[in-house]
Design a protein around this motif. Structure first.
Motif, PDB file in Angstrom:
ATOM      1  N   ILE A  49      -6.058  -8.041 -10.853  1.00 45.97           N
ATOM      2  CA  ILE A  49      -5.983  -9.134  -9.877  1.00 45.97           C
ATOM      3  C   ILE A  49      -6.164  -8.626  -8.446  1.00 45.97           C
ATOM      4  O   ILE A  49      -6.125  -9.414  -7.508  1.00 45.97           O
ATOM      5  N   PHE A  50      -6.405  -7.323  -8.301  1.00 41.71           N
ATOM      6  CA  PHE A  50      -6.501  -6.717  -6.971  1.00 41.71           C
ATOM      7  C   PHE A  50      -7.937  -6.514  -6.518  1.00 41.71           C
ATOM      8  O   PHE A  50      -8.190  -5.884  -5.498  1.00 41.71           O
ATOM      9  N   GLY A  51      -8.890  -7.042  -7.280  1.00 40.00           N
ATOM     10  CA  GLY A  51     -10.283  -6.924  -6.904  1.00 40.00           C
ATOM     11  C   GLY A  51     -10.893  -5.587  -7.291  1.00 40.00           C
ATOM     12  O   GLY A  51     -10.264  -4.758  -7.963  1.00 40.00           O
ATOM     13  N   VAL A  52     -12.120  -5.379  -6.859  1.00 36.18           N
ATOM     14  CA  VAL A  52     -12.803  -4.109  -7.117  1.00 36.18           C
ATOM     15  C   VAL A  52     -12.376  -3.154  -6.010  1.00 36.18           C
ATOM     16  O   VAL A  52     -13.066  -2.959  -5.011  1.00 36.18           O
ATOM     17  N   ASN A  53     -11.207  -2.580  -6.217  1.00 35.96           N
ATOM     18  CA  ASN A  53     -10.611  -1.718  -5.196  1.00 35.96           C
ATOM     19  C   ASN A  53     -10.895  -0.245  -5.509  1.00 35.96           C
ATOM     20  O   ASN A  53     -11.675   0.082  -6.408  1.00 35.96           O
ATOM     21  N   THR A  54     -10.256   0.643  -4.766  1.00 33.80           N
ATOM     22  CA  THR A  54     -10.525   2.072  -4.917  1.00 33.80           C
ATOM     23  C   THR A  54     -10.274   2.547  -6.335  1.00 33.80           C
ATOM     24  O   THR A  54     -11.041   3.352  -6.889  1.00 33.80           O
ATOM     25  N   GLY A  55      -9.206   2.063  -6.953  1.00 36.48           N
ATOM     26  CA  GLY A  55      -8.867   2.484  -8.313  1.00 36.48           C
ATOM     27  C   GLY A  55      -9.920   2.071  -9.326  1.00 36.48           C
ATOM     28  O   GLY A  55     -10.280   2.851 -10.223  1.00 36.48           O
ATOM     29  N   ILE A  56     -10.425   0.847  -9.203  1.00 35.97           N
ATOM     30  CA  ILE A  56     -11.453   0.370 -10.135  1.00 35.97           C
ATOM     31  C   ILE A  56     -12.756   1.134  -9.923  1.00 35.97           C
ATOM     32  O   ILE A  56     -13.440   1.516 -10.889  1.00 35.97           O
ATOM     33  N   ARG A  57     -13.104   1.389  -8.671  1.00 38.55           N
ATOM     34  CA  ARG A  57     -14.316   2.173  -8.418  1.00 38.55           C
ATOM     35  C   ARG A  57     -14.184   3.588  -8.978  1.00 38.55           C
ATOM     36  O   ARG A  57     -15.150   4.154  -9.512  1.00 38.55           O
ATOM     37  N   LYS A  58     -12.980   4.155  -8.888  1.00 38.76           N
ATOM     38  CA  LYS A  58     -12.784   5.505  -9.444  1.00 38.76           C
ATOM     39  C   LYS A  58     -12.959   5.501 -10.956  1.00 38.76           C
ATOM     40  O   LYS A  58     -13.513   6.442 -11.532  1.00 38.76           O
ATOM     41  N   LYS A  59     -12.490   4.444 -11.612  1.00 36.84           N
ATOM     42  CA  LYS A  59     -12.700   4.363 -13.060  1.00 36.84           C
ATOM     43  C   LYS A  59     -14.195   4.360 -13.378  1.00 36.84           C
ATOM     44  O   LYS A  59     -14.632   5.014 -14.324  1.00 36.84           O
TER      45      LYS A  59
ATOM     46  N   ASP B 182       0.828  -1.798  -4.330  1.00 38.58           N
ATOM     47  CA  ASP B 182       2.049  -1.199  -3.789  1.00 38.58           C
ATOM     48  C   ASP B 182       2.448  -1.794  -2.439  1.00 38.58           C
ATOM     49  O   ASP B 182       3.509  -1.455  -1.904  1.00 38.58           O
ATOM     50  N   VAL B 183       1.616  -2.684  -1.893  1.00 37.42           N
ATOM     51  CA  VAL B 183       1.937  -3.366  -0.637  1.00 37.42           C
ATOM     52  C   VAL B 183       2.399  -4.782  -0.975  1.00 37.42           C
ATOM     53  O   VAL B 183       1.608  -5.579  -1.497  1.00 37.42           O
ATOM     54  N   PRO B 184       3.682  -5.112  -0.732  1.00 36.37           N
ATOM     55  CA  PRO B 184       4.230  -6.391  -1.195  1.00 36.37           C
ATOM     56  C   PRO B 184       3.411  -7.611  -0.792  1.00 36.37           C
ATOM     57  O   PRO B 184       3.172  -8.501  -1.625  1.00 36.37           O
ATOM     58  N   ASP B 185       2.961  -7.675   0.467  1.00 42.20           N
ATOM     59  CA  ASP B 185       2.173  -8.831   0.893  1.00 42.20           C
ATOM     60  C   ASP B 185       0.861  -8.926   0.119  1.00 42.20           C
ATOM     61  O   ASP B 185       0.412 -10.025  -0.240  1.00 42.20           O
ATOM     62  N   GLU B 186       0.243  -7.794  -0.150  1.00 41.13           N
ATOM     63  CA  GLU B 186      -1.027  -7.801  -0.874  1.00 41.13           C
ATOM     64  C   GLU B 186      -0.817  -8.138  -2.350  1.00 41.13           C
ATOM     65  O   GLU B 186      -1.666  -8.790  -2.977  1.00 41.13           O
TER      66      GLU B 186
ATOM     67  N   MET C  55      -4.105   5.128  -9.400  1.00 43.04           N
ATOM     68  CA  MET C  55      -3.301   5.651  -8.299  1.00 43.04           C
ATOM     69  C   MET C  55      -2.161   4.684  -8.026  1.00 43.04           C
ATOM     70  O   MET C  55      -2.154   3.550  -8.507  1.00 43.04           O
ATOM     71  N   GLY C  56      -1.177   5.141  -7.258  1.00 41.44           N
ATOM     72  CA  GLY C  56      -0.082   4.274  -6.879  1.00 41.44           C
ATOM     73  C   GLY C  56       1.152   4.430  -7.750  1.00 41.44           C
ATOM     74  O   GLY C  56       1.193   5.225  -8.685  1.00 41.44           O
ATOM     75  N   LYS C  57       2.159   3.639  -7.447  1.00 36.15           N
ATOM     76  CA  LYS C  57       3.483   3.778  -8.062  1.00 36.15           C
ATOM     77  C   LYS C  57       3.517   3.391  -9.534  1.00 36.15           C
ATOM     78  O   LYS C  57       4.397   3.813 -10.278  1.00 36.15           O
ATOM     79  N   ARG C  58       2.572   2.573  -9.976  1.00 37.14           N
ATOM     80  CA  ARG C  58       2.633   2.081 -11.352  1.00 37.14           C
ATOM     81  C   ARG C  58       2.207   3.134 -12.375  1.00 37.14           C
ATOM     82  O   ARG C  58       2.589   3.045 -13.545  1.00 37.14           O
ATOM     83  N   ARG C  59       1.425   4.096 -11.969  1.00 35.49           N
ATOM     84  CA  ARG C  59       0.842   5.053 -12.919  1.00 35.49           C
ATOM     85  C   ARG C  59       1.922   5.876 -13.617  1.00 35.49           C
ATOM     86  O   ARG C  59       2.863   6.366 -12.987  1.00 35.49           O
TER      87      ARG C  59
END
Length: 230
Positions: free
Chosen positions: A35-45, A74-78, A205-209
């Motif tokens: 739900i976070f879009g094509v962000n850095t993590g998705i591009r890395k995959k 990891d950013v609450p507003d985002e 990346m991030g806290k969920r990993r």
């Protein structure tokens, strides 16, 4: 690179991030966003699949809402913004855009097999792609609401792999039990459980990993695609 893909309903075109391998591709992989879009993590995959020899695509499935959404869980507003976009998102159109991306991938390959892999919302869409598109193999990580899609299981004609974290706070134990009850005996479907793991454990990346579980799931996915895509 970024390419443009025409929507099948004639409503416009959307961007897809593309990572190309060196040499002739083994096949193609469509990476379906969270739900976070094509962000850095998705591009890395995508980049990692290209490094493994595949042509990789990540379509911008939120383009009808707003093109180019990139959010950080990891950013609450985002995170709250992401839930808002998800609630507005038309999943039927999303599957149609995935199908258009599969066709674009096949065209770029000049033929050959195309798999899909999705995460979170993308995990659900990967299951929908397995029942509604001609993807050659489909992988879903912590897909939400798959228990409500089990009526479509008879349409699954090609291999499906689902990764299920047992402590997923978006997918109840009851929902997980329904998934097993409905799919364990399906000849094309494999389910793997991850005890103690939560939603998002395989994020790049991030806290969920959760490193150990993420590596295990990704190794299983790589073996699955090696067998069914090439």
């Amino acid at each position: 690179m970024t390419i443009h893909i025409d929507a099948s309903d004639g409503s416009g075109s959307f961007n897809a991030y593309v990572a190309e391998p060196q040499g002739t591709p083994r096949g193609a992989i469509v990476v379906i966003q969270e739900i976070f879009g094509v962000n850095t993590g998705i591009r890395k995959k995508c980049d990692d699949w290209a490094a493994a020899g595949y042509l990789a695509f990540a379509p911008d499935l939120f383009w009808r809402l707003e093109p180019g959404i990139e959010l950080d869980p990891d950013v609450p507003d985002e995170l709250q913004q992401a839930f808002g976009w998800m609630n507005k998102f038309d999943q039927q159109l999303g599957v149609a855009d995935i199908e258009a991306t599969i066709k674009a991938a096949r065209a770029r390959l000049g033929g050959g097999k195309v798999g899909v892999v999705g995460y979170c919302l993308g995990g659900r869409l990967a299951f929908m792609a397995a029942t509604r598109t001609d993807s050659d193999a489909s992988v879903g990580y912590y897909g939400v609401g798959i228990d409500n899609l089990l009526g479509e299981k008879n349409a699954i004609a090609r291999p499906v792999l689902l990764h299920i974290p047992q402590a997923d706070h978006f997918v109840s134990p009851e929902a997980q039990a329904k998934m097993h009850e409905g799919l364990d005996d399906h000849p094309k479907v494999t389910l793997f459980d991850y005890p103690g793991e939560d939603h998002g454990f395989a994020a790049e990346m991030g806290k969920r990993r959760s490193e150990t579980a993420a590596q295990l799931a990704d190794e299983r996915t790589a073996a699955f695609f090696a067998e069914h895509i090439g």
